[in-house]
Design a protein around this motif. Structure first.
Motif, PDB file in Angstrom:
ATOM      1  N   TRP A  36       0.759  -1.230  -0.064  1.00  0.00           N
ATOM      2  CA  TRP A  36      -0.021   0.079  -0.097  1.00  0.00           C
ATOM      3  C   TRP A  36       0.825   1.230   0.064  1.00  0.00           C
ATOM      4  N   ARG A  38       0.730   5.524  -0.510  1.00  0.00           N
ATOM      5  CA  ARG A  38      -0.231   6.724  -0.671  1.00  0.00           C
ATOM      6  C   ARG A  38       0.524   8.115  -1.084  1.00  0.00           C
ATOM      7  N   ARG A  45       4.573  10.202  -3.499  1.00  0.00           N
ATOM      8  CA  ARG A  45       4.223   8.854  -3.152  1.00  0.00           C
ATOM      9  C   ARG A  45       5.054   8.250  -1.927  1.00  0.00           C
ATOM     10  N   VAL A  48       3.507   2.752   2.790  1.00  0.00           N
ATOM     11  CA  VAL A  48       2.658   2.755   3.787  1.00  0.00           C
ATOM     12  C   VAL A  48       2.849   1.389   4.429  1.00  0.00           C
ATOM     13  N   ASP A  90      -3.123  11.698   7.478  1.00  0.00           N
ATOM     14  CA  ASP A  90      -3.028  10.392   6.614  1.00  0.00           C
ATOM     15  C   ASP A  90      -3.931  10.587   5.451  1.00  0.00           C
ATOM     16  N   TYR A  94      -4.749   6.543  -1.677  1.00  0.00           N
ATOM     17  CA  TYR A  94      -3.955   5.219  -1.116  1.00  0.00           C
ATOM     18  C   TYR A  94      -4.124   4.472  -2.525  1.00  0.00           C
ATOM     19  N   CYS A  96      -2.899   0.459  -4.002  1.00  0.00           N
ATOM     20  CA  CYS A  96      -2.257  -0.954  -3.837  1.00  0.00           C
ATOM     21  C   CYS A  96      -1.319  -1.310  -5.146  1.00  0.00           C
ATOM     22  N   GLY A 116      -6.197   4.784  -7.257  1.00  0.00           N
ATOM     23  CA  GLY A 116      -6.257   5.249  -6.040  1.00  0.00           C
ATOM     24  C   GLY A 116      -7.606   5.454  -5.292  1.00  0.00           C
TER      25      GLY A 116
END
Length: 123
Positions: A36, A38, A45, A48, A90, A94, A96, A116
């Motif tokens: 992951w 973000r 970027r 995470v 945060d 996000y 993957c 995202g």
């Protein structure tokens, strides 16, 4: 066709929780590291968390340790990111991603990326 579909983003107040999901298809899921990442507005970027499909090894960014938990369901080719005690910092999109190799946040290693899902944490 390789696909990574991220979902679960949304808006939440600081201190709240969200659970992100990433469903994969088109490759041998168990053989891949799923990570992951973000990207906050105006920032680069960053990694995470990531998890190995075979032995379950995990890596977390220092900024999320103790608050975020990554898990995966190889049978259903899915990876989850449970995010607790969310902070305004945060807030980000996000993503993957998947790669074969070792657990790491080296983005150049990741061959496959999903779209995202937006997470917004308000104070």
């Amino acid at each position: 066709e390789v696909q990574l579909q991220a979902s679960g983003g949304g808006s939440v107040q600081a201190g709240g929780s969200l659970r992100l999901s990433c469903v994969a298809s088109g490759f041998n899921f168990e053989q891949y590291i799923i990570g992951w990442f973000r990207q906050a507005p105006g920032k680069e970027r960053e990694g995470v968390s990531c998890m190995d499909g075979y032995d379950g090894r995990t890596v977390y960014a220092d900024s999320v340790k103790g608050r975020f938990t990554i898990s995966r369901d190889n049978a259903n080719t899915a990876v989850y990111l449970q995010m607790n005690s969310l902070k305004t910092e945060d807030t980000a999109d996000y993503y993957c991603a998947a790669h074969r190799g070792d657990v790491s946040f080296r983005m150049g290693d990741y061959a496959y990326w999903g779209q995202g899902t937006q997470v917004t944490v308000s104070s």
